[in-house]
Design a protein around this motif. Structure first.
Motif, mmCIF file in Angstrom:
data_model
loop_
_atom_site.group_PDB
_atom_site.id
_atom_site.type_symbol
_atom_site.label_atom_id
_atom_site.label_comp_id
_atom_site.label_asym_id
_atom_site.label_seq_id
_atom_site.Cartn_x
_atom_site.Cartn_y
_atom_site.Cartn_z
ATOM 1 N N TYR A 352 38.084 28.153 19.302
ATOM 2 C CA TYR A 352 38.388 26.776 19.478
ATOM 3 C C TYR A 352 37.730 26.069 18.236
ATOM 4 O O TYR A 352 37.353 24.879 18.331
ATOM 5 N N ARG A 353 37.177 26.597 17.299
ATOM 6 C CA ARG A 353 36.177 26.220 16.340
ATOM 7 C C ARG A 353 37.016 25.056 15.451
ATOM 8 O O ARG A 353 36.429 24.046 15.179
ATOM 9 N N ARG A 354 38.382 25.230 15.284
ATOM 10 C CA ARG A 354 39.109 24.202 14.686
ATOM 11 C C ARG A 354 39.893 23.332 15.698
ATOM 12 O O ARG A 354 40.536 22.475 15.378
ATOM 13 N N GLY A 355 39.640 23.736 17.034
ATOM 14 C CA GLY A 355 40.227 22.818 18.060
ATOM 15 C C GLY A 355 41.396 23.434 18.518
ATOM 16 O O GLY A 355 42.033 24.422 18.448
ATOM 17 N N GLY A 356 42.036 22.618 19.237
ATOM 18 C CA GLY A 356 43.372 23.140 20.146
ATOM 19 C C GLY A 356 44.499 22.142 19.552
ATOM 20 O O GLY A 356 44.445 21.656 18.283
ATOM 21 N N VAL A 357 45.585 22.043 20.411
ATOM 22 C CA VAL A 357 46.594 20.946 20.008
ATOM 23 C C VAL A 357 46.973 20.336 21.103
ATOM 24 O O VAL A 357 46.937 20.575 22.264
ATOM 25 N N LEU A 358 47.693 19.051 20.941
ATOM 26 C CA LEU A 358 48.293 18.344 21.786
ATOM 27 C C LEU A 358 49.676 18.161 21.639
ATOM 28 O O LEU A 358 50.378 18.272 20.540
ATOM 29 N N VAL A 359 50.411 18.467 22.968
ATOM 30 C CA VAL A 359 51.894 18.564 22.767
ATOM 31 C C VAL A 359 52.544 16.976 23.100
ATOM 32 O O VAL A 359 51.633 16.259 23.334
ATOM 33 N N PRO A 360 53.644 16.704 22.726
ATOM 34 C CA PRO A 360 54.325 15.464 22.580
ATOM 35 C C PRO A 360 53.733 14.386 23.604
ATOM 36 O O PRO A 360 53.311 13.373 23.252
ATOM 37 N N ASN A 361 53.820 14.714 24.946
ATOM 38 C CA ASN A 361 53.248 13.717 25.939
ATOM 39 C C ASN A 361 51.902 13.721 26.201
ATOM 40 O O ASN A 361 51.196 13.037 27.080
ATOM 41 N N GLU A 362 51.279 14.193 25.028
ATOM 42 C CA GLU A 362 49.777 14.015 25.046
ATOM 43 C C GLU A 362 49.170 13.430 23.615
ATOM 44 O O GLU A 362 48.090 13.144 23.333
ATOM 45 N N HIS A 363 50.440 13.234 22.955
ATOM 46 C CA HIS A 363 50.075 12.559 21.376
ATOM 47 C C HIS A 363 49.280 11.288 21.512
ATOM 48 O O HIS A 363 48.356 11.327 20.465
ATOM 49 N N HIS A 364 49.072 10.416 22.624
ATOM 50 C CA HIS A 364 48.395 9.126 22.651
ATOM 51 C C HIS A 364 47.108 9.568 22.580
ATOM 52 O O HIS A 364 46.057 8.634 22.425
ATOM 53 N N ILE A 365 46.616 10.810 23.042
ATOM 54 C CA ILE A 365 45.134 11.111 22.995
ATOM 55 C C ILE A 365 44.561 11.135 21.551
ATOM 56 O O ILE A 365 43.397 10.786 21.451
ATOM 57 N N GLY A 366 45.482 11.529 20.651
ATOM 58 C CA GLY A 366 45.154 11.406 19.087
ATOM 59 C C GLY A 366 44.513 10.289 18.896
ATOM 60 O O GLY A 366 43.914 9.811 18.035
ATOM 61 N N ILE A 367 45.228 9.054 19.286
ATOM 62 C CA ILE A 367 44.770 7.680 19.288
ATOM 63 C C ILE A 367 43.122 7.498 19.755
ATOM 64 O O ILE A 367 42.620 6.755 18.972
ATOM 65 N N PHE A 368 42.830 7.990 20.634
ATOM 66 C CA PHE A 368 41.515 8.053 21.384
ATOM 67 C C PHE A 368 40.854 8.865 19.973
ATOM 68 O O PHE A 368 39.206 8.447 19.677
ATOM 69 N N HIS A 369 41.143 10.184 19.861
ATOM 70 C CA HIS A 369 40.259 10.764 18.694
ATOM 71 C C HIS A 369 40.271 10.150 17.562
ATOM 72 O O HIS A 369 38.786 9.998 16.970
ATOM 73 N N ASP A 370 41.083 9.231 16.918
ATOM 74 C CA ASP A 370 41.198 8.524 15.678
ATOM 75 C C ASP A 370 39.907 7.244 15.867
ATOM 76 O O ASP A 370 39.015 7.129 15.132
ATOM 77 N N TRP A 371 39.957 6.857 17.200
ATOM 78 C CA TRP A 371 39.075 5.840 17.463
ATOM 79 C C TRP A 371 37.444 6.463 17.294
ATOM 80 O O TRP A 371 36.718 5.872 16.878
ATOM 81 N N LEU A 372 37.501 7.484 18.156
ATOM 82 C CA LEU A 372 36.031 8.156 18.326
ATOM 83 C C LEU A 372 35.775 8.524 16.496
ATOM 84 O O LEU A 372 34.419 8.089 16.184
ATOM 85 N N LEU A 373 36.356 9.111 15.778
ATOM 86 C CA LEU A 373 36.037 9.404 14.410
ATOM 87 C C LEU A 373 35.769 8.262 13.681
ATOM 88 O O LEU A 373 34.939 8.280 12.897
ATOM 89 N N ASP A 374 36.511 7.327 13.824
ATOM 90 C CA ASP A 374 36.265 6.071 13.087
ATOM 91 C C ASP A 374 34.766 5.380 13.499
ATOM 92 O O ASP A 374 34.212 4.919 12.532
ATOM 93 N N ARG A 375 34.541 5.408 14.976
ATOM 94 C CA ARG A 375 33.152 4.869 15.211
ATOM 95 C C ARG A 375 31.974 5.793 14.807
ATOM 96 O O ARG A 375 31.003 5.289 14.514
ATOM 97 N N LEU A 376 32.339 7.221 14.613
ATOM 98 C CA LEU A 376 31.230 8.106 14.138
ATOM 99 C C LEU A 376 31.347 7.951 12.584
ATOM 100 O O LEU A 376 30.153 8.769 12.101
ATOM 101 N N GLY A 377 32.218 7.431 11.970
ATOM 102 C CA GLY A 377 32.106 7.500 10.357
ATOM 103 C C GLY A 377 32.393 8.931 9.952
ATOM 104 O O GLY A 377 31.978 9.196 8.891
ATOM 105 N N ASP A 378 33.205 9.682 10.739
ATOM 106 C CA ASP A 378 33.764 11.047 10.263
ATOM 107 C C ASP A 378 34.910 10.865 9.401
ATOM 108 O O ASP A 378 35.756 10.462 10.006
#
Length: 381
Positions: A352-378
């Motif tokens: 899981y070093r590079r992570g896993g994947v989100l299937v189509p009905n999980e794609h909205h979780i990617g928005i949460f990830h983007d929000w987190l990375l933006d907050r962390l400045g990554d």
């Protein structure tokens, strides 16, 4: 610390990359989350009704800080850093309690009123140059919403309306929709605290999707059959999952619950709505009660979750049996948290070093990830 870039390019359109595994295991990532998320945004701390009289207090861990929330003699809630201004001793060592009129440091007896002003200390009268307001407790911003006290440690807190309250509008599509449940007027029917050995983000991600529902939530999908198709309520703006045919209430066996809350509309009847208020709150709305989760991330691999079941005051006052409605979501909680605990060890695997994947009905979780990375400045791609 070096971060692994997140690449979304090698995948077919059906799949979206998750966060790499170290975002769930690295103490340095968690430290930055404490600084840039928990200590910078509004954090749901306590239920206002738990502080039922002047002098009642609760202490809450918010990021790296411990915060006292108390009710003053005017009946207003106040929040302070739990640090004596003299030598830094923790002022209140208990998680909850009550004082008569003042908060007193158990080390050197510096004493503060319930609005945080320094009012007494040994030999203080011999120090007339000490400003009792300046050397009072450090205040923390506090707002009340849905019957809970939300605190923010930032020197300049973000707009409460644009962040916390907007989450309900963003999810329900209507500013007034959540007000129909009258959450601030409801009474506590049950509270369960869960100590989850998993990263807080795994819990958020789990709550946001229902791809797992058919696998681990047999009771929930019996009540809400559309969840068996894998699309969570949060996938659609304004959509509430409809109760199944023959289901009378949001209970573990589908039996009747209690009367619809007074302002809940006909369109909201027999439906379940779920809201994520970033970073750490889940609000679950059903016609006769509200379930609210508050998360307290304590380490990169430990999260305490406090879950409240709230009902009309007359239901609680009558001593009505709420066990069937409590049991439904308690089972959901246990099932979800066990899944998160099964996932946590794999976050440190090289698989899981590079992570896993989100299937189509999980794609909205990617928005949460983007929000987190933006907050962390990554940086991410």
């Amino acid at each position: 610390m070096t971060t692994t870039p997140i690449s979304r390019t090698p995948f077919p359109p059906s799949l979206v990359a998750t966060l790499p595994g170290h975002y769930y295991t690295d103490p340095e990532v968690f430290r930055r989350e404490q600084e840039r998320i928990f200590e910078s945004l509004w954090f749901c701390a306590v239920r206002g009704a738990d502080l039922d009289k002047p002098g009642a207090f609760r202490t809450v861990q918010v990021g790296r800080e411990n915060v006292i929330i108390t009710r003053n003699r005017a009946g207003e809630l106040r929040a302070f850093l739990n640090v004596c201004r003299h030598r830094g001793a923790r002022l209140c060592t208990e998680r909850a309690g009550a004082v008569r009129r003042t908060l007193q440091c158990p080390y050197h007896a510096w004493t503060y009123d319930l609005d945080g002003t320094l009012i007494a200390a040994p030999n203080l009268i011999k120090m007339p140059d000490v400003d009792r307001v300046e050397y009072g407790l450090i205040k923390v911003a506090l707002r009340e919403w849905l019957g809970y006290a939300w605190v923010c440690l930032a020197d300049e807190p973000p707009s409460f309306e644009d962040t916390v309250m907007h989450a309900a509008v963003e999810r329900l599509g209507d500013a007034a929709a959540i007000e129909h449940y009258g959450t601030e007027r409801l009474a506590l029917g049950k509270r369960v605290t869960y100590d989850v050995r998993a990263n807080w983000k795994l819990i958020v991600e789990n709550f946001m999707e229902c791809y797992h529902c058919a696998t681990i939530h047999p009771e929930l999908t019996e009540v809400l059959p559309e969840f068996a198709d894998g699309y969570a309520a949060q996938y659609y703006v304004g959509h509430g999952a409809e109760f199944g045919a023959g289901i009378e209430g949001f209970t573990v066996d589908g039996s009747a619950g209690f009367g619809r809350l007074p302002a809940v509309t006909a369109d909201q009847d027999r439906r379940y709505y779920a809201i994520t208020v970033k970073p750490t709150v889940f609000v679950n709305l059903v016609p006769d009660h509200v379930i609210l989760h508050r998360m307290f991330p304590l380490a990169e691999d430990r999260t305490v979750v406090e879950c409240d079941w709230l009902y009309a005051p007359e239901v609680v006052a009558s001593g009505a049996d709420v066990s069937k409605s409590v049991e439904l979501f308690h089972r959901v909680n246990v099932q979800d948290f066990e899944a998160c605990e099964r996932t946590q060890p794999a976050m440190s695997s090289r698989a899981y070093r590079r992570g896993g994947v989100l299937v189509p009905n999980e794609h909205h979780i990617g928005i949460f990830h983007d929000w987190l990375l933006d907050r962390l400045g990554d940086a991410h791609a």
